[in-house]
Design an enzyme around this catalytic site. Structure first.
Site, PDB file in Angstrom:
ATOM      1  N   HIS A 119      -0.998   5.437  -6.236  1.00  0.00           N
ATOM      2  CA  HIS A 119      -1.292   4.883  -4.920  1.00  0.00           C
ATOM      3  C   HIS A 119      -0.500   3.590  -4.747  1.00  0.00           C
ATOM      4  O   HIS A 119      -0.242   2.865  -5.718  1.00  0.00           O
ATOM      5  CB  HIS A 119      -2.785   4.548  -4.776  1.00  0.00           C
ATOM      6  CG  HIS A 119      -3.647   5.699  -4.394  1.00  0.00           C
ATOM      7  ND1 HIS A 119      -4.939   5.831  -4.843  1.00  0.00           N
ATOM      8  CD2 HIS A 119      -3.437   6.766  -3.594  1.00  0.00           C
ATOM      9  CE1 HIS A 119      -5.475   6.930  -4.344  1.00  0.00           C
ATOM     10  NE2 HIS A 119      -4.581   7.513  -3.575  1.00  0.00           N
ATOM     11  N   ASP A 148     -16.029   9.255  -8.218  1.00  0.00           N
ATOM     12  CA  ASP A 148     -14.951   8.361  -7.782  1.00  0.00           C
ATOM     13  C   ASP A 148     -15.249   7.678  -6.456  1.00  0.00           C
ATOM     14  O   ASP A 148     -14.386   6.957  -5.922  1.00  0.00           O
ATOM     15  CB  ASP A 148     -13.639   9.138  -7.655  1.00  0.00           C
ATOM     16  CG  ASP A 148     -12.981   9.390  -9.001  1.00  0.00           C
ATOM     17  OD1 ASP A 148     -13.334   8.691  -9.969  1.00  0.00           O
ATOM     18  OD2 ASP A 148     -12.126  10.282  -9.081  1.00  0.00           O
ATOM     19  N   ARG A 158     -12.540  15.203  -4.900  1.00  0.00           N
ATOM     20  CA  ARG A 158     -12.929  14.034  -4.100  1.00  0.00           C
ATOM     21  C   ARG A 158     -13.186  14.372  -2.630  1.00  0.00           C
ATOM     22  O   ARG A 158     -13.520  13.481  -1.836  1.00  0.00           O
ATOM     23  CB  ARG A 158     -11.843  12.954  -4.188  1.00  0.00           C
ATOM     24  CG  ARG A 158     -11.604  12.425  -5.588  1.00  0.00           C
ATOM     25  CD  ARG A 158     -10.811  11.141  -5.592  1.00  0.00           C
ATOM     26  NE  ARG A 158     -11.571  10.035  -5.000  1.00  0.00           N
ATOM     27  CZ  ARG A 158     -11.084   8.807  -4.832  1.00  0.00           C
ATOM     28  NH1 ARG A 158      -9.844   8.537  -5.200  1.00  0.00           N
ATOM     29  NH2 ARG A 158     -11.834   7.856  -4.290  1.00  0.00           N
ATOM     30  N   CYS A 177      -9.001  -1.029  -5.681  1.00  0.00           N
ATOM     31  CA  CYS A 177      -9.529   0.327  -5.510  1.00  0.00           C
ATOM     32  C   CYS A 177     -10.991   0.308  -5.096  1.00  0.00           C
ATOM     33  O   CYS A 177     -11.450   1.178  -4.350  1.00  0.00           O
ATOM     34  CB  CYS A 177      -9.374   1.129  -6.797  1.00  0.00           C
ATOM     35  SG  CYS A 177      -7.684   1.638  -7.167  1.00  0.00           S
ATOM     36  N   ARG A 231       0.051  11.062  -3.388  1.00  0.00           N
ATOM     37  CA  ARG A 231      -1.187  11.388  -2.695  1.00  0.00           C
ATOM     38  C   ARG A 231      -0.970  11.510  -1.183  1.00  0.00           C
ATOM     39  O   ARG A 231      -0.825  12.606  -0.666  1.00  0.00           O
ATOM     40  CB  ARG A 231      -2.258  10.318  -3.017  1.00  0.00           C
ATOM     41  CG  ARG A 231      -2.621  10.219  -4.504  1.00  0.00           C
ATOM     42  CD  ARG A 231      -3.376  11.436  -5.003  1.00  0.00           C
ATOM     43  NE  ARG A 231      -3.857  11.267  -6.362  1.00  0.00           N
ATOM     44  CZ  ARG A 231      -5.006  10.717  -6.710  1.00  0.00           C
ATOM     45  NH1 ARG A 231      -5.820  10.241  -5.782  1.00  0.00           N
ATOM     46  NH2 ARG A 231      -5.362  10.617  -7.976  1.00  0.00           N
TER      47      ARG A 231
END
Length: 271
Positions: free
Chosen positions: A165, A66, A91, A259, A136
């Site tokens: 997000h 990612d 992550r 992103c 998040r």
């Protein structure tokens, strides 16, 4: 409408895969074409270059599929960079890689005190920082953002896990205008957005479901997923020039153009 030259940080999806599920878009049992993901990402990078923007690159790290989603690597305004702390352990190792890049590039780096997933949840609009929370980035991190950058922070509560997000539910078109999906926000946050941006573009759920709001604007042009045709038409009606790109493979991990793009904003933080 005038376009403003931008400086972006991106990460080539050399090791892209969907090996785990940390959002509703991810299905480790579904096939992923890594070569196609790279070609689509290259198209996005070339689009920025053709528009006259600067694209800098961070080296991808094996085992971090990612890391292509550079927007989550930090928040950068002027000569300051806020590093990140990811919610999910899958992550976690991206954070030091991005932090090292910021240091090597000469930014003054601040370490987060709470979970903070960078520009995925922090968007600068004129004189305000819009900061998302709910899935998040921790609400507690918003106070630190204000202290580091000196901009008033407006907290927005996200309520739909598909739009985990802020940058999946709201896009910045220029210093005064945003587009957003009302249903992605709590009633109070919708009221705040109506008050701050009465002329905002309100996207349809159909366009948001192809991550149409995960877009990048420079004041004149808006780079957005090619599948978000309704939103593109709305933006053209407002005078923006839209450029559709196909990031269908990266969408399998819940990512779109924004992103993949961390904005390295020019100028000084407001302190």
């Amino acid at each position: 409408m005038d376009a403003t030259s931008q400086r972006f940080l991106m990460c080539r999806p050399t090791y892209f895969a969907v090996d785990y599920a940390i959002n509703p878009w991810m299905d480790p049992t579904a096939p992923v074409d890594a070569a196609l993901a790279i070609r689509q990402w290259e198209q996005l990078r070339r689009t920025y270059l053709d528009l006259g923007h600067t694209v800098e690159l961070i080296d991808p790290v094996p085992g971090l599929p990612d890391m292509v989603f550079a927007a989550n690597g930090g928040t950068v305004i002027g000569d300051r960079a806020m590093a990140v702390q990811f919610r999910d352990p899958q992550r976690a190792d991206e954070a030091p890689a991005y932090r090292a890049w910021f240091e090597a590039a000469g930014f003054e780096v601040y370490d987060p005190k709470h979970v903070n997933e960078g520009e995925g949840d922090v968007l600068l609009v004129g004189d305000h920082l819009l900061a998302g929370t709910g899935f998040r980035t921790a609400h507690a991190s918003h106070a630190q953002l204000q202290e580091v950058f000196g901009y008033p922070v407006v907290t927005l509560q996200l309520v739909d896990p598909r739009f985990y997000h802020l940058d999946t539910a709201l896009t910045v078109l220029d210093e005064r205008t945003v587009a957003y999906l009302p249903e992605a926000f709590s009633p109070g946050s919708r009221a705040v957005l109506r008050r701050l941006y009465p002329d905002a573009v309100r996207a349809s759920l159909a366009d948001a479901e192809v991550l149409g709001l995960n877009a990048v604007g420079d004041g004149r042009h808006v780079v957005l997923p090619a599948q978000a045709t309704g939103l593109a038409a709305q933006l053209r009606d407002r005078g923006y020039q839209t450029i559709g790109v196909d990031l269908s493979e990266l969408r399998k991990a819940g990512g779109g153009p924004k992103c993949c793009t961390l904005r390295l904003r020019q100028g000084k933080a407001s302190q």
